[in-house]
Design an enzyme around this catalytic site. Sequence first.
Site, PDB file in Angstrom:
ATOM      1  N   GLU A   1       1.994  -4.575 -13.520  1.00 34.58           N
ATOM      2  CA  GLU A   1       3.280  -4.754 -14.181  1.00 34.58           C
ATOM      3  C   GLU A   1       3.200  -5.805 -15.275  1.00 34.58           C
ATOM      4  OE1 GLU A   1       5.972  -3.441 -10.296  1.00 34.58           O
ATOM      5  OE2 GLU A   1       5.988  -5.528 -10.976  1.00 34.58           O
TER       6      GLU A   1
ATOM      7  N   HIS B   1       0.832  -1.208   0.000  1.00 27.73           N
ATOM      8  CA  HIS B   1       0.000   0.000   0.000  1.00 27.73           C
ATOM      9  C   HIS B   1       0.866   1.259   0.000  1.00 27.73           C
ATOM     10  CE1 HIS B   1      -4.095  -1.734   1.066  1.00 27.73           C
ATOM     11  NE2 HIS B   1      -3.293  -2.784   1.044  1.00 27.73           N
TER      12      HIS B   1
ATOM     13  N   SER C   1       6.276  -9.979  -2.114  1.00 26.63           N
ATOM     14  CA  SER C   1       7.243  -9.939  -1.019  1.00 26.63           C
ATOM     15  C   SER C   1       6.720 -10.514   0.287  1.00 26.63           C
ATOM     16  CB  SER C   1       7.676  -8.479  -0.773  1.00 26.63           C
ATOM     17  OG  SER C   1       6.558  -7.684  -0.416  1.00 26.63           O
TER      18      SER C   1
ATOM     19  N   HIS D   1       0.400 -14.130  -7.929  1.00 27.20           N
ATOM     20  CA  HIS D   1      -0.604 -14.243  -6.871  1.00 27.20           C
ATOM     21  C   HIS D   1      -1.714 -13.214  -7.033  1.00 27.20           C
ATOM     22  CE1 HIS D   1       1.843 -10.913  -5.765  1.00 27.20           C
ATOM     23  NE2 HIS D   1       1.311 -10.731  -4.584  1.00 27.20           N
TER      24      HIS D   1
ATOM     25  N   ASP E   1      -6.593   5.385   3.461  1.00 28.28           N
ATOM     26  CA  ASP E   1      -6.722   3.988   3.050  1.00 28.28           C
ATOM     27  C   ASP E   1      -7.935   3.336   3.713  1.00 28.28           C
ATOM     28  OD1 ASP E   1      -5.984   1.581   1.792  1.00 28.28           O
ATOM     29  OD2 ASP E   1      -3.868   1.881   2.258  1.00 28.28           O
TER      30      ASP E   1
ATOM     31  N   GLY F   1      -0.122  -4.513  -7.728  1.00 32.80           N
ATOM     32  CA  GLY F   1       1.073  -4.041  -8.420  1.00 32.80           C
ATOM     33  C   GLY F   1       1.603  -5.052  -9.413  1.00 32.80           C
ATOM     34  N   SER F   2       1.565  -6.317  -9.039  1.00 29.46           N
ATOM     35  CA  SER F   2       2.050  -7.375  -9.927  1.00 29.46           C
ATOM     36  C   SER F   2       1.196  -7.481 -11.181  1.00 29.46           C
ATOM     37  CB  SER F   2       2.062  -8.717  -9.181  1.00 29.46           C
ATOM     38  OG  SER F   2       2.948  -8.678  -8.084  1.00 29.46           O
TER      39      SER F   2
END
Length: 472
Positions: A372, A20, A291, A364, A120, A368-369
């Site tokens: 990208e 986040h 991560s 997963h 958030d 963000g993944s």
Amino acid sequence: MAKTDKQLHIAMFPWLAMGHIYPNFELAKIFAQKGHSITLISTPRNIGRLPQVPSHLEHLIKLVSLPILPKHRENLPDNAESSNDITPNQIPYLKMAYDGLQESLSQLLKSSPPDWILYDFASEWLPPLARSLQVQCVFFGISPAWNICFFDTPKAQLGNAAAFRTKPEDYLRPPQWVPFHSNIGLKPYEVKKMFEGISDKETGNTVSFNFNKAVSDCDFFSFRSCNELESEWLNLLAEIYKKPVAPVGVIPPSCQVRVVDEEDNNTEWLKIKSWLDKQQPGSVVYIAFGSELELGQQDLTELALGLELSGLPFFWALKKQRDSSVDLPDGFQDRISDRGVVCKDWVPQLKILAHESIGVYFTHCGPGSVIEGLHFGRVLVMLPYLLDQALFARVLEEKKLGIEIPRNEEDGSFTRNSVAKSLRLALIDVEGSIYREKAKKMGLLFSDKDRHEEYINKFLERLQNNKAPSKN
């Protein structure tokens, strides 16, 4: 990036998770490039984890550390300040620590009042606090709007209509307030996880996130998202809550502000690049699960043996496990050494995804993944573990942008055969060509720098046009 009129002071207060905090940091640099002053607020250890602020932006970006007081650190490991530092059952204590920052955040906002604060999902107490200080606030979601449309039951907004979602099985399908066709929904094992909640089994302490209060009290919504991905969900959100929605775009790698890239001559990258250069274009599966995620032994074994069974070349960025007893199957690395690499160190993910040899990104489904992967037009093979990741997988599969690994709907287990079959479908089978075509098309949209800068400009225009009166 061109500067915009009316310099703003924008504060950001993300949830205590690097997944986040990083998007807020990237957004802070983009805003600063346009001449705005940014105060990014978190805890000392999290601030210390952030990359270097580009020197030409240092005068505009202020990173503020709010320490977690000892009285709010109950049952947290020493120095734990992020979800990266704890196990899932310790989330209740991280939420208590986050809530414990309210007083120091209040003092900070009083001493240096921003025009706006982006907050958030976990700080449902922030909008009333901001309002008391005459600070306007934006709910900023790092995940798409469909998460709120699905998970929040908008009782206050829809009245009796929301009462129909009262049973666990109601979450297996779209809620009735979704007026368009969608396959969004959870699997039985995910619904069970949701109703069990996040709790410490030893103490019985549970975590409570008042999602409706968090989203209902904002001045307007924004998301790391775009109309090209989810226009129907963004429009539905605006209709339900009667609030404006202004996405900032997906903040793709091409729009992010970076310091001088020293990875080109990095020894480890050169080794990786040398291996990738030897592979055929579009032939390699890249595997990475973020991560924080740690696989259990059964899942790790089935995943590894599925890769082996697929017969495909692969590069696996495998996170080191905290549990040293969890390991790859005996002999696995020897058997795949001619076509696969398992790397347990940090890798330059963007450089790998950008390499022409990569055809599939096995992920997963962290936000963000996903961004990208789609930015480089890669087909996604998806193995979600968290509930927001699960919804991402359902929507992307519906849009033919990714293939979710089939799992046992009662316990969430999967097999090596399902892994191998899904990977081959994504990469080489004729039936998977539609996924490859759609991923390439979405890649053109996600990598369109001008398109996403326009989202940023429109977002900032909204902030400027609604700028609060001078507080002097």
